[in-house]
Design a protein around this motif. Sequence first.
Motif, PDB file in Angstrom:
ATOM      1  N   UNK A   1      29.100  78.130  17.715  1.00 53.32           N
ATOM      2  CA  UNK A   1      28.116  77.050  17.758  1.00 53.32           C
ATOM      3  C   UNK A   1      28.043  76.438  19.152  1.00 53.32           C
ATOM      4  N   UNK A   2      26.883  75.904  19.440  1.00 55.31           N
ATOM      5  CA  UNK A   2      26.682  75.192  20.701  1.00 55.31           C
ATOM      6  C   UNK A   2      27.636  73.994  20.750  1.00 55.31           C
ATOM      7  N   UNK A   3      27.854  73.348  19.617  1.00 54.37           N
ATOM      8  CA  UNK A   3      28.793  72.220  19.547  1.00 54.37           C
ATOM      9  C   UNK A   3      30.197  72.656  19.974  1.00 54.37           C
TER      10      UNK A   3
ATOM     11  N   UNK B   1      30.861  62.644  27.574  1.00 55.41           N
ATOM     12  CA  UNK B   1      30.315  62.197  26.293  1.00 55.41           C
ATOM     13  C   UNK B   1      29.249  63.180  25.835  1.00 55.41           C
ATOM     14  N   UNK B   2      29.171  63.324  24.514  1.00 57.07           N
ATOM     15  CA  UNK B   2      28.204  64.211  23.890  1.00 57.07           C
ATOM     16  C   UNK B   2      27.199  63.352  23.147  1.00 57.07           C
ATOM     17  N   UNK B   3      25.921  63.681  23.268  1.00 52.17           N
ATOM     18  CA  UNK B   3      24.870  62.943  22.586  1.00 52.17           C
ATOM     19  C   UNK B   3      24.065  63.909  21.734  1.00 52.17           C
ATOM     20  N   UNK B   4      24.000  63.626  20.439  1.00 55.27           N
ATOM     21  CA  UNK B   4      23.182  64.442  19.543  1.00 55.27           C
ATOM     22  C   UNK B   4      21.732  64.017  19.670  1.00 55.27           C
ATOM     23  N   UNK B   5      20.855  65.008  19.789  1.00 55.19           N
ATOM     24  CA  UNK B   5      19.426  64.773  19.910  1.00 55.19           C
ATOM     25  C   UNK B   5      18.708  65.593  18.842  1.00 55.19           C
ATOM     26  N   UNK B   6      17.441  65.259  18.553  1.00 56.34           N
ATOM     27  CA  UNK B   6      16.712  66.032  17.539  1.00 56.34           C
ATOM     28  C   UNK B   6      16.545  67.492  17.939  1.00 56.34           C
TER      29      UNK B   6
ATOM     30  N   UNK C   1      23.245  67.696  22.628  1.00 56.68           N
ATOM     31  CA  UNK C   1      23.317  68.685  21.560  1.00 56.68           C
ATOM     32  C   UNK C   1      22.065  68.583  20.711  1.00 56.68           C
ATOM     33  N   UNK C   2      21.090  69.431  21.012  1.00 54.55           N
ATOM     34  CA  UNK C   2      19.870  69.461  20.202  1.00 54.55           C
ATOM     35  C   UNK C   2      20.235  69.847  18.776  1.00 54.55           C
ATOM     36  N   UNK C   3      19.766  69.055  17.826  1.00 53.74           N
ATOM     37  CA  UNK C   3      20.046  69.349  16.423  1.00 53.74           C
ATOM     38  C   UNK C   3      21.523  69.271  16.081  1.00 53.74           C
ATOM     39  N   UNK C   4      22.275  68.545  16.887  1.00 53.74           N
ATOM     40  CA  UNK C   4      23.701  68.398  16.630  1.00 53.74           C
ATOM     41  C   UNK C   4      24.536  69.585  17.068  1.00 53.74           C
ATOM     42  N   UNK C   5      23.909  70.579  17.699  1.00 52.18           N
ATOM     43  CA  UNK C   5      24.653  71.737  18.183  1.00 52.18           C
ATOM     44  C   UNK C   5      25.001  72.740  17.098  1.00 52.18           C
ATOM     45  N   UNK C   6      24.224  72.757  16.011  1.00 53.98           N
ATOM     46  CA  UNK C   6      24.491  73.691  14.902  1.00 53.98           C
ATOM     47  C   UNK C   6      24.083  75.127  15.231  1.00 53.98           C
ATOM     48  N   UNK C   7      23.256  75.315  16.236  1.00 57.95           N
ATOM     49  CA  UNK C   7      22.791  76.654  16.584  1.00 57.95           C
ATOM     50  C   UNK C   7      23.987  77.518  16.996  1.00 57.95           C
ATOM     51  N   UNK C   8      23.880  78.794  16.704  1.00 56.75           N
ATOM     52  CA  UNK C   8      24.947  79.717  17.107  1.00 56.75           C
ATOM     53  C   UNK C   8      24.407  80.733  18.096  1.00 56.75           C
ATOM     54  N   UNK C   9      25.287  81.166  18.962  1.00 53.16           N
ATOM     55  CA  UNK C   9      24.972  82.196  19.942  1.00 53.16           C
ATOM     56  C   UNK C   9      26.182  83.123  20.039  1.00 53.16           C
TER      57      UNK C   9
ATOM     58  N   UNK D   1      13.249  75.875  17.962  1.00 51.71           N
ATOM     59  CA  UNK D   1      14.563  76.267  18.474  1.00 51.71           C
ATOM     60  C   UNK D   1      15.263  77.096  17.401  1.00 51.71           C
ATOM     61  N   UNK D   2      15.583  78.355  17.690  1.00 53.86           N
ATOM     62  CA  UNK D   2      16.188  79.204  16.667  1.00 53.86           C
ATOM     63  C   UNK D   2      17.630  78.804  16.378  1.00 53.86           C
ATOM     64  N   UNK D   3      18.043  78.991  15.135  1.00 54.06           N
ATOM     65  CA  UNK D   3      19.442  78.726  14.802  1.00 54.06           C
ATOM     66  C   UNK D   3      20.349  79.802  15.377  1.00 54.06           C
ATOM     67  N   UNK D   4      19.802  80.969  15.701  1.00 55.56           N
ATOM     68  CA  UNK D   4      20.534  81.982  16.442  1.00 55.56           C
ATOM     69  C   UNK D   4      21.291  82.965  15.596  1.00 55.56           C
TER      70      UNK D   4
END
Length: 138
Positions: free
Chosen positions: A60-62, A76-81, A17-25, A86-89
Amino acid sequence: MPAWFAARAAAGLLLYLNGGGRQVRDFVHVDDIAEGTLRAPTAPAADGRTVNIGTGRPTTIRTVAELVAAHFPVTRVLETPMPPGDPLGGCASTALMRRLHWQPAIDVEEGVARYVRWLTSTPAALPDWLRQEAGRRA
């Protein structure tokens, strides 16, 4: 994204999850895309206009990762930078399609469930290179 997460989860790999998966689509099922694409050109109100086919619902991607992980309990989920740029969407404006009396019939939860069922019943759909990656990480 749902297909990518499901394939990784089926192979026993981490979901990143890049950026914790906060991006929305705006995740819309392929069946809904097909129906909307067939309907729009036949509607006089859409003539010469850009038509967005989507749900109008930001997800959200999360959320997608969690929906997939629910089908593969060892996932397992791993948060990455967050990668630079990368747009928030966002989500599609579906007002025109609603005026054409169309809305998607399959929400993201059902779409993920359908894809996971298909993927688990069609093991050959998992690419060999992904299986090899899983084997290297085991």
